[in-house]
Write a protein that holds these residues in place. Structure first.
Motif, mmCIF file in Angstrom:
data_model
loop_
_atom_site.group_PDB
_atom_site.id
_atom_site.type_symbol
_atom_site.label_atom_id
_atom_site.label_comp_id
_atom_site.label_asym_id
_atom_site.label_seq_id
_atom_site.Cartn_x
_atom_site.Cartn_y
_atom_site.Cartn_z
ATOM 1 N N ILE A 41 0.774 -1.283 0.076
ATOM 2 C CA ILE A 41 0.010 -0.014 0.233
ATOM 3 C C ILE A 41 0.938 0.930 0.066
ATOM 4 O O ILE A 41 0.577 2.352 -0.653
ATOM 5 C CB ILE A 41 -1.393 0.342 0.896
ATOM 6 N N ILE A 42 2.034 1.245 1.210
ATOM 7 C CA ILE A 42 2.803 2.621 0.914
ATOM 8 C C ILE A 42 3.749 2.474 -0.661
ATOM 9 O O ILE A 42 3.503 3.883 -1.141
ATOM 10 C CB ILE A 42 4.100 2.657 2.300
ATOM 11 N N LEU A 43 3.674 1.204 -0.489
ATOM 12 C CA LEU A 43 5.060 1.511 -2.726
ATOM 13 C C LEU A 43 3.701 2.123 -3.030
ATOM 14 O O LEU A 43 3.797 3.320 -4.121
ATOM 15 C CB LEU A 43 4.908 -0.034 -2.705
ATOM 16 N N VAL A 44 2.652 1.782 -3.108
ATOM 17 C CA VAL A 44 1.795 1.826 -4.497
ATOM 18 C C VAL A 44 1.206 3.185 -4.106
ATOM 19 O O VAL A 44 1.851 4.451 -5.474
ATOM 20 C CB VAL A 44 0.279 0.913 -4.259
ATOM 21 N N ILE A 45 0.983 3.982 -3.402
ATOM 22 C CA ILE A 45 0.314 5.527 -2.394
ATOM 23 C C ILE A 45 1.827 6.395 -3.285
ATOM 24 O O ILE A 45 1.742 7.239 -4.089
ATOM 25 C CB ILE A 45 0.308 5.602 -1.657
ATOM 26 N N SER A 46 2.639 5.894 -2.630
ATOM 27 C CA SER A 46 4.285 6.349 -3.515
ATOM 28 C C SER A 46 4.754 6.783 -4.620
ATOM 29 O O SER A 46 4.666 8.142 -5.705
ATOM 30 C CB SER A 46 5.316 5.847 -2.413
#
Length: 234
Positions: A41-46
């Motif tokens: 989730i963090i990587l996709v949002i980034s």
């Protein structure tokens, strides 16, 4: 980048790659907070923020993954079938445990929402935080809540349960396989079930059972608990 992002496969590929990265990090570290889903989730949002990609563009492919949430949940019935005799043996305590867990999960949301003065529509969106995403979305739609809030709450509760659950088992010296599986499935749905499967096949089977029963119970308990507690707290 625009050419790539406009492709329907973009959302699918990015989701799979980021989850695999999360899975690799978790396997290497075994640190509870490095949950593969949370890292993904963090990587996709980034990626979306860095390259200024609209969420609707990502969802062109991401929505295809959502289509498999239901079938993926049903597949969890396989380990349950293998533990059918255990289910029959502990059926009554299992049902009572899930009923109490579901009721407390719903009631705690209503009480905390009342304490912090949350808007009604937000409260309604959080009632199904402990059930799997397809069921949670349908419950929120029926109650008139906001679906994105529900999805976020489901993800957070799943990750939180998977991280905190094992710690609580050690603190309170809980070693019963059925109890571990039921508690993880009731409190943190599919994400908790992935953690339960790490404990063993029995824990995973009980957790997958809890997902389905918790979902069914929440459909009936959410509106009842909300209306009842709303009257009491007025």
């Amino acid at each position: 980048m625009d050419i790539l992002s406009q492709n329907t496969l973009f959302g699918i590929i990015i989701s799979l790659i980021t989850f695999e990265i999360g899975l690799l990090i978790y396997k290497k570290t075994k640190f509870p907070l490095f949950n593969p889903l949370l890292i993904a989730i963090i990587l996709v949002i980034s990626i979306l923020l860095i390259f200024d990609i609209d969420i609707d563009t990502y969802n062109k492919g991401g929505e295809f993954i959502n289509m498999f949430l239901g079938p993926a949940t049903i597949v969890l019935a396989v380990p349950l079938y293998k533990q059918l005799q255990l289910l029959k043996k502990y059926l009554f305590p299992i049902l009572i445990g899930i009923l109490i867990g579901s009721s407390i999960g719903i009631s705690s949301v209503i009480l905390l929402a009342n304490i912090f003065g949350m808007e009604e529509i937000v409260t309604l969106s959080l009632l199904s935080k402990s059930v799997t995403t397809p069921i949670g979305i349908e419950i929120t739609n029926q109650l008139g809540g906001i679906t994105p809030i529900t999805v976020l709450a489901i993800v957070i509760s799943g990750i939180f349960g998977a991280v905190i659950g094992p710690v609580l088992f050690k603190i309170f010296k809980i070693s019963n396989k059925v109890a571990i599986g039921i508690s993880l499935g009731t409190a943190s749905h599919a994400v908790g079930t992935t953690k339960a499967l790490e404990f063993g096949e029995t824990e995973g089977a009980m957790s997958s059972l809890a997902i389905g029963i918790t979902g069914i119970m929440t459909v009936f308990l959410a509106p009842v608990c909300y209306n009842l507690l709303s009257l009491i707290l007025k």
